[in-house]
Design an enzyme around this catalytic site. Structure first.
Site, PDB file in Angstrom:
ATOM      1  N   LYS A   1     -80.202 -15.682  95.136  1.00  0.00           N
ATOM      2  CA  LYS A   1     -81.263 -15.732  94.136  1.00  0.00           C
ATOM      3  C   LYS A   1     -81.738 -14.362  93.691  1.00  0.00           C
ATOM      4  O   LYS A   1     -82.714 -14.254  92.979  1.00  0.00           O
ATOM      5  CB  LYS A   1     -82.425 -16.557  94.657  1.00  0.00           C
ATOM      6  CG  LYS A   1     -82.019 -17.998  94.866  1.00  0.00           C
ATOM      7  CD  LYS A   1     -83.181 -18.894  95.122  1.00  0.00           C
ATOM      8  CE  LYS A   1     -82.644 -20.300  95.285  1.00  0.00           C
ATOM      9  NZ  LYS A   1     -83.629 -21.305  95.151  1.00  0.00           N
ATOM     10  N   CYS A   2     -81.066 -13.307  94.099  1.00  0.00           N
ATOM     11  CA  CYS A   2     -81.420 -11.954  93.653  1.00  0.00           C
ATOM     12  C   CYS A   2     -80.667 -11.637  92.379  1.00  0.00           C
ATOM     13  O   CYS A   2     -79.469 -11.863  92.292  1.00  0.00           O
ATOM     14  CB  CYS A   2     -81.067 -10.906  94.718  1.00  0.00           C
ATOM     15  SG  CYS A   2     -82.265 -10.815  96.026  1.00  0.00           S
ATOM     16  N   LEU A   3     -81.383 -11.099  91.415  1.00  0.00           N
ATOM     17  CA  LEU A   3     -80.755 -10.747  90.130  1.00  0.00           C
ATOM     18  C   LEU A   3     -80.139  -9.376  90.190  1.00  0.00           C
ATOM     19  O   LEU A   3     -80.508  -8.529  90.904  1.00  0.00           O
ATOM     20  CB  LEU A   3     -81.802 -10.810  89.019  1.00  0.00           C
ATOM     21  CG  LEU A   3     -82.466 -12.171  88.845  1.00  0.00           C
ATOM     22  CD1 LEU A   3     -83.598 -12.065  87.831  1.00  0.00           C
ATOM     23  CD2 LEU A   3     -81.476 -13.221  88.421  1.00  0.00           C
TER      24      LEU A   3
END
Length: 109
Positions: free
Chosen positions: A107-109
């Protein structure tokens, strides 16, 4: 690519190790230097916590998961976003997993 003590270690375009088994404390120090982080005992505690989390759940924790798990095991003073943000200013889940030699959290961009 990272050079750690004369050994070439492959990374992805964001600097995460491609092979987590190549991780050691020297790798963490090299990555920390690139991230402009001076490692303290507090950083190492989080790095090893994240590595243990990965071993148990086979995934790198996103920030909410990291905060919750740390609060449960290490107490509310360490299991909170502010504390972690102070240690890892570019994003606790992102930088802690990178320094721990683990894949980027999903979920890290």
């Amino acid at each position: 690519m990272l050079n750690i003590n004369g050994i070439e270690v492959e990374t992805d375009k964001d600097g995460y190790l491609l092979h987590s088994q190549q991780w050691n404390e020297d790798a963490a120090r090299a990555i920390a230097q690139l991230e402009s982080i001076e490692l303290t005992d507090a950083h190492w505690e989080v790095i090893y916590f994240v590595r243990d989390f990965y071993q148990e759940y086979n995934t790198s924790p996103a920030i909410r998961m990291l905060v919750k798990a740390m609060a449960e095991k290490l107490g509310a003073d360490k299991g909170n976003s502010r504390y972690l943000q102070h240690l890892f200013p570019e994003g606790p889940a992102k930088q802690a997993t990178k320094l721990a030699g683990l894949p980027k959290p999903a979920k890290c961009l």
